[in-house]
Design an enzyme around this catalytic site. Sequence first.
Site, short mmCIF file in Angstrom:
data_model
loop_
_atom_site.label_atom_id
_atom_site.label_comp_id
_atom_site.label_asym_id
_atom_site.label_seq_id
_atom_site.Cartn_x
_atom_site.Cartn_y
_atom_site.Cartn_z
N THR A 185 0.85 -1.19 0.00
CA THR A 185 0.00 0.00 0.00
C THR A 185 0.88 1.24 0.00
OG1 THR A 185 -0.08 0.08 2.41
CG2 THR A 185 -1.77 -1.23 1.30
N GLU A 331 -5.68 -3.62 -1.76
CA GLU A 331 -6.17 -4.78 -1.02
C GLU A 331 -7.26 -5.55 -1.77
OE1 GLU A 331 -5.02 -1.77 2.27
OE2 GLU A 331 -5.63 -1.75 0.17
N LYS A 436 -15.75 16.95 9.88
CA LYS A 436 -16.89 16.95 10.80
C LYS A 436 -16.95 18.33 11.45
CE LYS A 436 -19.40 13.63 13.56
NZ LYS A 436 -19.34 12.35 14.29
N TRP A 441 -21.44 16.03 9.16
CA TRP A 441 -20.50 15.61 8.12
C TRP A 441 -20.52 16.58 6.95
CZ3 TRP A 441 -17.51 11.53 9.35
CH2 TRP A 441 -17.98 10.61 10.28
#
Length: 542
Positions: A185, A331, A436, A441
């Site tokens: 990654t 992944e 936030k 949100w």
Amino acid sequence: MHSTMQDFPLSISSIVRHGTSVHADRQVITATGDGFRRSSYAELGQRVGRLANALRRLGVTAGQRVATFQWNNQEHLEMYCAVPSMGAVLHTLNIRLSAEQISFIADHAEDQIVVVDLSLAPLLAGALAGLRTVRTVIAVGEGDLGPLQTSGKTVLRYEELLAAESPEFDWPEVEETSAAAMCYTSGTTGDPKGVVYSHRSTYLHSLAACTVNGLSVGQSDRILPVVPMFHANAWGLPYAALMAGAELLLPDRFLQAGPLVEMIERERPTLAGAVPTIWNDVLQLLEKEPGHDISSLRMVACGGSAVPLSMMKEFEHKYGVPIIQAWGMTETSPLAAVARPPAGISEDRHWAQRTTQGRAICGVEIRIVDDAGNVLPHDGVTVGEIEVRGPWITGSYYRDDSTDKFDQGWLRTGDIGHIDPQGFMTLTDRAKDVIKSGGEWISSVELENLLAGHPALLEAVVVGVPDDKWQERPLAAVVVKENASVTPEELRDWLEDKVARWWLPERWTFIDQVPRTSVGKFDKKLLRSRYAEGAYDVLTIG
């Protein structure tokens, strides 16, 4: 009762065998800067056999890691074919990482051999001498071996090794669950983590890419993978091409908009894959230099970050090229979802679904959960963390016992979003990037997409920054097009009727270029860091 079907292993070697025999006359074409070099799949198969013999002679045995440090070219494709098929493990190293990151990854993977393009030798040289397990370096291309020879490793030339070997190789019958390849990654938070792909997972992923609901790869296609072969298997396009008998047009190091457009015009690919920043650059070139013909592209697969609706519409309406969003990660091998709206819906609904990250392709399951792990409804409104599972989704990281990324067989993606009743997934943020404000949100992704549609802007990125009153508020960093001008007030007015009022950013900064990660995504971590250091001139309005 038991099946009477043959127990035939699903392996990369069977994909290679099929591609180089059934589709022997198909071609792999590599850009050279002043033209193209070509090889049939039959000739590719001969060279793959020679390479396997050379690696075996150098002591490469089953399970050993062989690393690549290469561009998208024929030699890299030969590594893709030979290394897993001989039972070893292909490890693609990211050529854009620092020497420290390369050292960590190569040592963690315990690479034995690294195959490097000589044009990249100076980038690898800084890490090479300190690599603990690498014993041999194989150099691809003509030129001076000097930067590599100072490392104390054995340095050999790729073409000389192949010339000394037979094209016939005694291919083993590998177990389908054995390791075939690995990729790390990008490690934007913490150390990079290794993902190991099996022969079975790669075979099934290739089948999914070939389906019409996947990337619809077929034998009449010529594929241009601009996405690097060191990043998540070039989205599986090389193996899908061999499986389907599609031709491959490989851009090598010529990844700028000019060479890419010339490649498309001269070699007429039908399918291409790259991150949105590449296509944004192509779009700017097409606008500056009208008259180019890229209409051979029946589809562009685009992923890595959200594609602005304005860019999709411009490519489709002006140049006849549909950009289809796909979603996945290292992944997930990486293909997990594709944004293909069903037939017979209204145009507004069609485009609304095109701007999502898509719905799961067969073989992958996707759900959303809350912070406590409770499964949430797919109502198109409820927001939670995206989790995925399936036969080409990783179940653990290599030599890493941490379990925080896994939830009873599901992979926690770190992506935040919602899923509608038809299964279309919309990502609103990465968990680490979510804004936030006052307990509510705000989707940085949606603000970025809307800003990208402003005619004066080239790019826009939005991050959350500390705020005394609301804990966090959005900062909009924008890149203005050449010969254009715009004010923060005009940009805020542009957004005003499109989002809730409390989403509107008060803080604006004009930058020359959005910082990017090693795989071309916006580097929001670096942007926040530069803001905290006072590196940007910030205008506050509203």
